[in-house]
Scaffold this motif. Structure first.
Motif, PDB file in Angstrom:
ATOM      1  N   LEU A   4       1.384  -2.901  -6.561  1.00  0.00           N
ATOM      2  CA  LEU A   4       1.895  -1.736  -5.862  1.00  0.00           C
ATOM      3  C   LEU A   4       0.941  -0.556  -5.990  1.00  0.00           C
ATOM      4  N   THR A   5       0.792   0.212  -4.932  1.00  0.00           N
ATOM      5  CA  THR A   5       0.046   1.472  -5.029  1.00  0.00           C
ATOM      6  C   THR A   5       0.967   2.587  -4.545  1.00  0.00           C
ATOM      7  N   ALA A   6       1.791   3.062  -5.462  1.00  0.00           N
ATOM      8  CA  ALA A   6       2.792   4.088  -5.153  1.00  0.00           C
ATOM      9  C   ALA A   6       2.391   5.397  -5.820  1.00  0.00           C
ATOM     10  N   LEU A   7       1.374   6.051  -5.264  1.00  0.00           N
ATOM     11  CA  LEU A   7       0.856   7.276  -5.869  1.00  0.00           C
ATOM     12  C   LEU A   7       1.968   8.305  -6.048  1.00  0.00           C
ATOM     13  N   GLY A   8       1.952   8.940  -7.204  1.00  0.00           N
ATOM     14  CA  GLY A   8       2.951   9.954  -7.503  1.00  0.00           C
ATOM     15  C   GLY A   8       4.078   9.403  -8.350  1.00  0.00           C
ATOM     16  N   SER A   9       4.674   8.298  -7.904  1.00  0.00           N
ATOM     17  CA  SER A   9       5.788   7.720  -8.659  1.00  0.00           C
ATOM     18  C   SER A   9       5.317   6.662  -9.645  1.00  0.00           C
ATOM     19  N   SER A  10       4.136   6.092  -9.420  1.00  0.00           N
ATOM     20  CA  SER A  10       3.574   5.103 -10.341  1.00  0.00           C
ATOM     21  C   SER A  10       2.087   4.943 -10.027  1.00  0.00           C
ATOM     22  N   SER A  11       1.528   3.786 -10.365  1.00  0.00           N
ATOM     23  CA  SER A  11       0.104   3.494 -10.118  1.00  0.00           C
ATOM     24  C   SER A  11      -0.820   4.417 -10.902  1.00  0.00           C
ATOM     25  N   LEU A  12      -0.319   4.922 -12.016  1.00  0.00           N
ATOM     26  CA  LEU A  12      -1.122   5.726 -12.934  1.00  0.00           C
ATOM     27  C   LEU A  12      -1.525   4.832 -14.098  1.00  0.00           C
ATOM     28  N   TYR A  13      -2.817   4.792 -14.379  1.00  0.00           N
ATOM     29  CA  TYR A  13      -3.342   3.974 -15.469  1.00  0.00           C
ATOM     30  C   TYR A  13      -3.922   4.888 -16.536  1.00  0.00           C
ATOM     31  N   SER A  14      -3.672   4.538 -17.797  1.00  0.00           N
ATOM     32  CA  SER A  14      -4.148   5.367 -18.901  1.00  0.00           C
ATOM     33  C   SER A  14      -4.276   4.512 -20.149  1.00  0.00           C
ATOM     34  N   ASN A  15      -4.554   5.158 -21.271  1.00  0.00           N
ATOM     35  CA  ASN A  15      -4.558   4.459 -22.551  1.00  0.00           C
ATOM     36  C   ASN A  15      -3.966   5.367 -23.625  1.00  0.00           C
ATOM     37  N   GLY A  16      -3.808   4.848 -24.827  1.00  0.00           N
ATOM     38  CA  GLY A  16      -3.146   5.589 -25.892  1.00  0.00           C
ATOM     39  C   GLY A  16      -3.852   6.887 -26.261  1.00  0.00           C
ATOM     40  N   ILE A  17      -5.170   6.865 -26.292  1.00  0.00           N
ATOM     41  CA  ILE A  17      -5.927   8.069 -26.659  1.00  0.00           C
ATOM     42  C   ILE A  17      -5.696   9.169 -25.618  1.00  0.00           C
ATOM     43  N   ASP A  18      -5.792   8.809 -24.341  1.00  0.00           N
ATOM     44  CA  ASP A  18      -5.581   9.809 -23.290  1.00  0.00           C
ATOM     45  C   ASP A  18      -4.147  10.316 -23.275  1.00  0.00           C
ATOM     46  N   MET A  19      -3.185   9.429 -23.522  1.00  0.00           N
ATOM     47  CA  MET A  19      -1.790   9.875 -23.534  1.00  0.00           C
ATOM     48  C   MET A  19      -1.531  10.835 -24.693  1.00  0.00           C
ATOM     49  N   SER A  20      -2.227  10.650 -25.812  1.00  0.00           N
ATOM     50  CA  SER A  20      -2.073  11.586 -26.924  1.00  0.00           C
ATOM     51  C   SER A  20      -2.644  12.955 -26.545  1.00  0.00           C
ATOM     52  N   ASN A  32      -4.439   4.776  -9.028  1.00  0.00           N
ATOM     53  CA  ASN A  32      -5.081   3.696  -8.277  1.00  0.00           C
ATOM     54  C   ASN A  32      -4.431   3.543  -6.908  1.00  0.00           C
ATOM     55  N   ARG A  33      -5.229   3.640  -5.847  1.00  0.00           N
ATOM     56  CA  ARG A  33      -4.732   3.474  -4.482  1.00  0.00           C
ATOM     57  C   ARG A  33      -5.049   2.077  -3.919  1.00  0.00           C
ATOM     58  N   ILE A  34      -5.801   1.265  -4.682  1.00  0.00           N
ATOM     59  CA  ILE A  34      -6.312   0.005  -4.144  1.00  0.00           C
ATOM     60  C   ILE A  34      -5.575  -1.192  -4.768  1.00  0.00           C
ATOM     61  N   SER A  86       0.827  -1.201   0.000  1.00  0.00           N
ATOM     62  CA  SER A  86       0.000   0.000   0.000  1.00  0.00           C
ATOM     63  C   SER A  86       0.865   1.257   0.000  1.00  0.00           C
ATOM     64  N   PHE A  87       0.245   2.361  -0.351  1.00  0.00           N
ATOM     65  CA  PHE A  87       0.923   3.652  -0.322  1.00  0.00           C
ATOM     66  C   PHE A  87       1.427   3.951   1.088  1.00  0.00           C
ATOM     67  N   ASN A  88       0.613   3.661   2.097  1.00  0.00           N
ATOM     68  CA  ASN A  88       1.018   3.926   3.480  1.00  0.00           C
ATOM     69  C   ASN A  88       2.226   3.087   3.891  1.00  0.00           C
ATOM     70  N   GLN A  89       2.307   1.847   3.416  1.00  0.00           N
ATOM     71  CA  GLN A  89       3.472   1.010   3.709  1.00  0.00           C
ATOM     72  C   GLN A  89       4.740   1.635   3.124  1.00  0.00           C
ATOM     73  N   LEU A  90       4.642   2.132   1.888  1.00  0.00           N
ATOM     74  CA  LEU A  90       5.807   2.756   1.255  1.00  0.00           C
ATOM     75  C   LEU A  90       6.230   4.006   2.014  1.00  0.00           C
ATOM     76  N   VAL A  91       5.251   4.807   2.426  1.00  0.00           N
ATOM     77  CA  VAL A  91       5.571   6.033   3.166  1.00  0.00           C
ATOM     78  C   VAL A  91       6.269   5.684   4.480  1.00  0.00           C
ATOM     79  N   ARG A  92       5.774   4.657   5.173  1.00  0.00           N
ATOM     80  CA  ARG A  92       6.422   4.234   6.423  1.00  0.00           C
ATOM     81  C   ARG A  92       7.852   3.769   6.160  1.00  0.00           C
ATOM     82  N   LEU A  93       8.074   3.075   5.053  1.00  0.00           N
ATOM     83  CA  LEU A  93       9.409   2.628   4.684  1.00  0.00           C
ATOM     84  C   LEU A  93      10.329   3.820   4.439  1.00  0.00           C
ATOM     85  N   ILE A  94       9.831   4.830   3.733  1.00  0.00           N
ATOM     86  CA  ILE A  94      10.627   6.034   3.454  1.00  0.00           C
ATOM     87  C   ILE A  94      10.979   6.751   4.761  1.00  0.00           C
TER      88      ILE A  94
END
Length: 199
Positions: free
Chosen positions: A140-156, A111-113, A47-55
């Motif tokens: 993994l739910t690493a908001l900010g550094s990853s966990s971003l979902y998209s598609n080709g149309i949106d990326m364009s 995605n946080r879940i 989870s994001f909270n686990q990563l933050v605790r690790l940092i």
């Protein structure tokens, strides 16, 4: 100083600024190099909270802030915490209201879940040393550094926005390309989420 927003962040004896996090010059350890030490891998539910605790659990920096460039996913996760502190909104809601919604990026979200079922998700894979195919699981739910979902149309749409911003956003885009000097005066090629290089 990030302690203005994150008062519980460890004091390493050096000021770490928001700019240090943005330009990857903070010295904060990159959590990706710490996963193995924790016995975790990307297939685990992290989870994001686990990563933050690790940092936050790290006892030292890799180097003095501003001394050099070293890409750190951890900096982006700390920036998410700062955004949530300043806006009083969950990061995924804030990005939806202020970035993806206005740009009509209808299939882009953070995605946080962990283990969430995402319709039409293309699953990555890798080939091992025996030339067998395996699904590349990422829970993994690493908001900010990853966990971003998209598609080709949106990326364009996003690339079109960067290349041809509306008049009222040009100043923001220009700033995204601005680099900063390191402590010794040498220029850091990493700007605001964009690496600036000459070809």
């Amino acid at each position: 100083d990030i302690h203005k927003y994150l008062p519980d962040f460890p004091d390493y004896g050096h000021t770490i600024t928001v700019g240090h996090l943005l330009h990857h010059t903070s010295g904060v350890k990159n959590w990706t190099s710490l996963l193995g030490e924790m016995g975790w891998d990307f297939g685990d539910k992290i989870s994001f909270n686990q990563l933050v605790r690790l940092i936050y659990a790290q006892s030292e920096l890799d180097f003095k802030p501003g001394e050099r460039y070293q890409y750190s996913n951890s900096g982006y996760n700390l920036l998410v915490q700062i955004i949530e502190e300043v806006t009083d909104q969950p990061f995924e809601e804030w990005t939806q209201e202020n970035i993806f919604g206005p740009l009509e990026m209808e299939h882009t979200f953070f995605n946080r879940i962990p283990y969430r079922i995402i319709p039409n998700l293309a699953q990555g894979y890798y080939i091992n040393y025996s030339y067998e195919d395996f699904r590349d699981i990422n829970n993994l739910t690493a908001l900010g550094s990853s966990s971003l979902y998209s598609n080709g149309i949106d990326m364009s749409k996003w690339l079109n926005f960067l290349l041809h911003p509306p008049q009222d956003k040009k100043q923001i885009i220009q700033r995204m390309y601005k680099t900063r000097k390191l402590n010794d005066g040498e220029m850091n090629a990493y700007a605001y989420g964009i690496e600036v290089e000459d070809y």
